[in-house]
Design a protein around this motif. Structure first.
Motif, PDB file in Angstrom:
ATOM      1  N   UNK A  49      61.022  51.248  14.396  1.00 18.90           N
ATOM      2  CA  UNK A  49      59.672  50.659  14.406  1.00 18.90           C
ATOM      3  C   UNK A  49      58.666  51.591  15.064  1.00 18.90           C
ATOM      4  N   UNK A  50      59.030  52.175  16.183  1.00 11.07           N
ATOM      5  CA  UNK A  50      58.134  53.102  16.861  1.00 11.07           C
ATOM      6  C   UNK A  50      57.899  54.354  16.021  1.00 11.07           C
ATOM      7  N   UNK A  51      58.943  54.852  15.376  1.00  8.62           N
ATOM      8  CA  UNK A  51      58.816  56.062  14.542  1.00  8.62           C
ATOM      9  C   UNK A  51      57.882  55.814  13.356  1.00  8.62           C
ATOM     10  N   UNK A  52      58.011  54.649  12.725  1.00  7.48           N
ATOM     11  CA  UNK A  52      57.148  54.320  11.583  1.00  7.48           C
ATOM     12  C   UNK A  52      55.697  54.187  12.040  1.00  7.48           C
ATOM     13  N   UNK A  53      55.468  53.499  13.142  1.00  9.88           N
ATOM     14  CA  UNK A  53      54.107  53.328  13.656  1.00  9.88           C
ATOM     15  C   UNK A  53      53.487  54.675  13.995  1.00  9.88           C
ATOM     16  N   UNK A  54      54.242  55.529  14.663  1.00  5.64           N
ATOM     17  CA  UNK A  54      53.746  56.854  15.023  1.00  5.64           C
ATOM     18  C   UNK A  54      53.428  57.673  13.770  1.00  5.64           C
ATOM     19  N   UNK A  55      54.277  57.578  12.779  1.00  8.55           N
ATOM     20  CA  UNK A  55      54.062  58.296  11.524  1.00  8.55           C
ATOM     21  C   UNK A  55      52.790  57.826  10.829  1.00  8.55           C
ATOM     22  N   UNK A  56      52.593  56.512  10.750  1.00 10.76           N
ATOM     23  CA  UNK A  56      51.386  55.978  10.109  1.00 10.76           C
ATOM     24  C   UNK A  56      50.125  56.367  10.871  1.00 10.76           C
ATOM     25  N   UNK A  57      50.224  56.461  12.191  1.00 12.80           N
ATOM     26  CA  UNK A  57      49.057  56.785  13.015  1.00 12.80           C
ATOM     27  C   UNK A  57      48.708  58.267  13.010  1.00 12.80           C
ATOM     28  N   UNK A  58      49.669  59.132  12.673  1.00  4.54           N
ATOM     29  CA  UNK A  58      49.439  60.565  12.861  1.00  4.54           C
ATOM     30  C   UNK A  58      49.648  61.439  11.629  1.00  4.54           C
ATOM     31  N   UNK A  59      50.159  60.883  10.541  1.00  2.00           N
ATOM     32  CA  UNK A  59      50.518  61.747   9.407  1.00  2.00           C
ATOM     33  C   UNK A  59      50.297  61.033   8.079  1.00  2.00           C
ATOM     34  N   UNK A  60      50.482  61.761   7.015  1.00  2.00           N
ATOM     35  CA  UNK A  60      50.463  61.173   5.671  1.00  2.00           C
ATOM     36  C   UNK A  60      51.558  61.798   4.801  1.00  2.00           C
ATOM     37  N   UNK A  61      52.527  62.434   5.468  1.00  4.69           N
ATOM     38  CA  UNK A  61      53.619  63.073   4.732  1.00  4.69           C
ATOM     39  C   UNK A  61      54.860  63.167   5.621  1.00  4.69           C
ATOM     40  N   UNK A  62      56.027  62.976   4.992  1.00 12.30           N
ATOM     41  CA  UNK A  62      57.303  63.204   5.672  1.00 12.30           C
ATOM     42  C   UNK A  62      57.895  64.470   5.069  1.00 12.30           C
ATOM     43  N   UNK A  63      58.200  65.465   5.891  1.00 14.29           N
ATOM     44  CA  UNK A  63      58.832  66.672   5.364  1.00 14.29           C
ATOM     45  C   UNK A  63      60.254  66.369   4.889  1.00 14.29           C
ATOM     46  N   UNK A  64      60.537  66.692   3.645  1.00 17.42           N
ATOM     47  CA  UNK A  64      61.839  66.400   3.059  1.00 17.42           C
ATOM     48  C   UNK A  64      62.598  67.653   2.648  1.00 17.42           C
ATOM     49  N   UNK A  65      62.034  68.785   2.849  1.00 15.88           N
ATOM     50  CA  UNK A  65      62.710  70.021   2.466  1.00 15.88           C
ATOM     51  C   UNK A  65      61.984  70.722   1.335  1.00 15.88           C
TER      52      UNK A  65
END
Length: 87
Positions: A49-65
């Motif tokens: 939950x914390x990781x998802x919230x932090x991601x939504x607040x700070x980024x718009x992409x997840x590095x997948x390789x």
């Protein structure tokens, strides 16, 4: 969920490698990002939950390789009006 509730909810367009775009409300985007974080980055359920919230607040992409991407952008979805318009 009423139409008014739907109008108040934030929507996102999600883009992934080799997949059609998806339009998701924030609640579904959170679940989707949680699945991606668990699968691709090994985030534990306790930290999710914390990781998802932090991601939504700070980024718009997840590095997948190399050559793979998962991106999301806030978007506005216009619904047809119930009133007839005179053009």
């Amino acid at each position: 969920m009423t139409m008014t509730d739907m109008d108040d909810e934030q929507y996102y367009v999600v883009l992934e490698t080799d997949k059609d775009e998806q339009f998701l409300p924030e609640s579904q985007l959170r679940a989707f990002l949680g699945e991606v974080l668990c699968r691709e980055q090994g985030v534990t359920p306790e930290a999710l939950e914390q990781a998802v919230t932090e991601l939504l607040d700070t980024a718009c992409e997840i590095p997948l390789g190399p050559g793979r991407y998962c991106q999301w952008y806030a978007t506005r979805i216009d619904r047809p009006s119930s009133r007839k318009r005179d053009w």
